[in-house]
Scaffold this active site. Structure first.
Site, PDB file in Angstrom:
ATOM      1  N   HIS A  76       0.831  -1.206   0.000  1.00 19.34           N
ATOM      2  CA  HIS A  76       0.000   0.000   0.000  1.00 19.34           C
ATOM      3  C   HIS A  76       0.864   1.253   0.000  1.00 19.34           C
ATOM      4  CE1 HIS A  76       0.431   0.924   4.356  1.00 19.34           C
ATOM      5  NE2 HIS A  76       0.342  -0.378   4.565  1.00 19.34           N
ATOM      6  N   ASP A  78      -0.233   4.373   0.969  1.00 17.08           N
ATOM      7  CA  ASP A  78      -0.596   5.416   1.926  1.00 17.08           C
ATOM      8  C   ASP A  78       0.068   5.224   3.276  1.00 17.08           C
ATOM      9  OD1 ASP A  78      -2.289   3.136   2.195  1.00 17.08           O
ATOM     10  OD2 ASP A  78      -3.695   4.297   3.407  1.00 17.08           O
ATOM     11  N   ASP A 106       6.091   1.309   7.539  1.00 22.16           N
ATOM     12  CA  ASP A 106       4.738   0.880   7.144  1.00 22.16           C
ATOM     13  C   ASP A 106       4.208   1.767   6.035  1.00 22.16           C
ATOM     14  OD1 ASP A 106       2.267  -0.345   7.106  1.00 22.16           O
ATOM     15  OD2 ASP A 106       1.553   0.639   8.919  1.00 22.16           O
ATOM     16  N   GLU A 136      -5.170   1.986   2.448  1.00 23.92           N
ATOM     17  CA  GLU A 136      -5.125   0.814   3.314  1.00 23.92           C
ATOM     18  C   GLU A 136      -5.230   1.194   4.792  1.00 23.92           C
ATOM     19  OE1 GLU A 136      -3.304  -2.356   5.874  1.00 23.92           O
ATOM     20  OE2 GLU A 136      -2.703  -0.254   5.614  1.00 23.92           O
ATOM     21  N   GLU A 137      -4.772   2.395   5.131  1.00 22.90           N
ATOM     22  CA  GLU A 137      -4.683   2.790   6.535  1.00 22.90           C
ATOM     23  C   GLU A 137      -5.989   3.342   7.092  1.00 22.90           C
ATOM     24  OE1 GLU A 137      -2.380   2.031   8.374  1.00 22.90           O
ATOM     25  OE2 GLU A 137      -0.433   2.068   7.379  1.00 22.90           O
ATOM     26  N   GLU A 165       4.143  -6.057   3.941  1.00 22.29           N
ATOM     27  CA  GLU A 165       4.014  -5.421   5.249  1.00 22.29           C
ATOM     28  C   GLU A 165       5.285  -5.634   6.076  1.00 22.29           C
ATOM     29  OE1 GLU A 165       1.641  -3.611   6.554  1.00 22.29           O
ATOM     30  OE2 GLU A 165      -0.039  -3.875   5.166  1.00 22.29           O
ATOM     31  N   HIS A 343       3.537   3.421  12.458  1.00 18.79           N
ATOM     32  CA  HIS A 343       2.776   4.578  12.939  1.00 18.79           C
ATOM     33  C   HIS A 343       3.480   5.334  14.062  1.00 18.79           C
ATOM     34  CE1 HIS A 343      -1.200   2.404  11.539  1.00 18.79           C
ATOM     35  NE2 HIS A 343      -0.246   2.429  10.617  1.00 18.79           N
TER      36      HIS A 343
END
Length: 377
Positions: A76, A78, A106, A136-137, A165, A343
């Site tokens: 992903h 984003d 991430d 995705e987030e 991931e 994150h």
């Protein structure tokens, strides 16, 4: 083709430089276009062996060599919001080189590895599909794979899928399911100087928080992998003014449940935890988990290519492995970066993880050493 003004990316660059360039294209959920443009432009210019498809801010690239087996590799684009951690930077700590910046872990490190290999791997023993996708987030309904699965399922058909991931360059099997619930308490509004004529809704949430604070989460061992469940309040709201007793207050609860639990069972469990309290409970978002699936022939082939020393563990978060599992496609998580740093404000990826992830996938996608070698059926 929507590539006007896209920043240039060089897939032949050193993997650390390439990752830094991708990290530096800000792409918080909903703002992935510039990065999608850059990837699309480079693939069209540098990978003539690929059919390139643009679907919104998702870029799909496929080979069509008639090899009878297809592996899908996805990442992903984003990230969660930036926290004063862009542009990227490099540092050395305790003798370890690291690339620091939002998304480095991430999962732009994984995206960089996949992007580089998409250009390189033109003689793999299987047909390949590369998917660089958006949203995705955020809620599952906004994830572009939701739309693509409904409108163009042929884009993501495969015999095996690898999600880039963060796994610290190990393999993480399956994933936990996730559910968000809104729990609302009601009261009676009143002036705060005369609280005896009102009923404080915020106070009614106190037993909810007490039960969550004392909750003992289950640990489920599935196919030798341990999944740790989590049930937490993640947000709370209520009140309209400093002199008003609130008549409504809400808590948002997030439940991360083991992949042997269905969404329905997960909701039932949360309601049981909160049983007897006067609350309105509504599920606002939910996605099932995925069982490990490491005993499938494609997964065994992948593990063999990585080598017997590759660490194998349970994926403790939710990933789109669950989406492919629901489609009947065996899938695993494999990529650079420590998932515990996803994150985080100090989000970073070790240079060694980037290099090891690239080496591992290169081994898996290397042309067969003897006629007839191919992915296990």
């Amino acid at each position: 083709m929507t590539t006007h003004g896209a920043p240039a990316l060089d897939p032949s660059a050193d993997i650390v430089d390439l990752t830094a360039a991708i990290v530096d294209i800000e792409s918080v959920s909903g703002d992935e276009r510039a990065l999608a443009d850059a990837i699309e432009t480079a693939l069209r210019r540098r990978a003539p062996h690929l059919e390139v498809i643009r679907d919104g801010d998702t870029v799909i690239a496929r080979t069509h060599r008639g090899l009878g087996r297809r592996v899908l590799l996805a990442g992903h684009l984003d990230t969660v919001p930036v926290a004063a951690n862009l542009p990227s930077s490099r540092r050395t700590r305790a003798g370890r080189e690291e690339l620091v910046g939002r998304g480095s872990c991430d999962m732009k490190g994984g995206v960089a590895v996949l992007f580089k290999l998409a250009v390189e791997a033109d003689a793999a023993p299987v047909d390949l599909t590369w998917v660089f996708y958006d949203h995705e987030e955020v809620a599952a309904a906004d994830n572009s794979l939701t739309r693509i699965a409904a409108e163009h399922p042929e884009y993501i058909e495969a015999d095996f899928a690898i999600l880039g991931e963060p796994t610290s360059a190990g393999v993480e099997g399956g994933c936990k399911g996730t559910m968000r619930l809104e729990v609302t308490a009601r009261g009676v509004a009143a002036h705060s100087a005369r609280d005896w004529v009102g009923e404080n809704a915020i106070h009614h949430l106190a037993p909810v928080l007490e039960r969550l604070a004392g909750y003992e989460a289950r640990r489920a061992v599935i196919d030798g992998l341990e999944y740790r469940e989590c049930l937490n309040a993640v947000a709370i709201s209520g009140g309209i003014a400093g002199n008003v007793i609130p008549d409504r207050a809400s808590a948002t609860i997030n439940y991360r449940f083991a992949p042997d639990t269905t969404v329905r069972q997960a909701e039932t469990h949360v309601r049981e935890v909160l049983a007897g309290l006067d609350l309105d409970i509504a599920v606002t978002d939910a996605s099932p988990g995925a069982l490990p699936g490491l005993d499938t022939p494609p997964a065994r082939e992948f593990l063999a290519a990585l080598g017997e020393d590759v660490p194998v563990a349970a994926k403790q978060g939710w990933t789109d492995v669950a989406r492919f599992a629901a489609l009947g496609t065996p899938a695993v998580n494999f990529g650079p970066g420590d998932p515990l740093l996803a994150h985080a404000d100090d989000e970073h990826v070790p240079v060694a993880d980037l290099e090891e992830s690239l080496r591992g996938l290169r081994r898996f996608l290397a042309p067969p050493s003897a006629p007839g070698d191919t992915l296990a059926p």
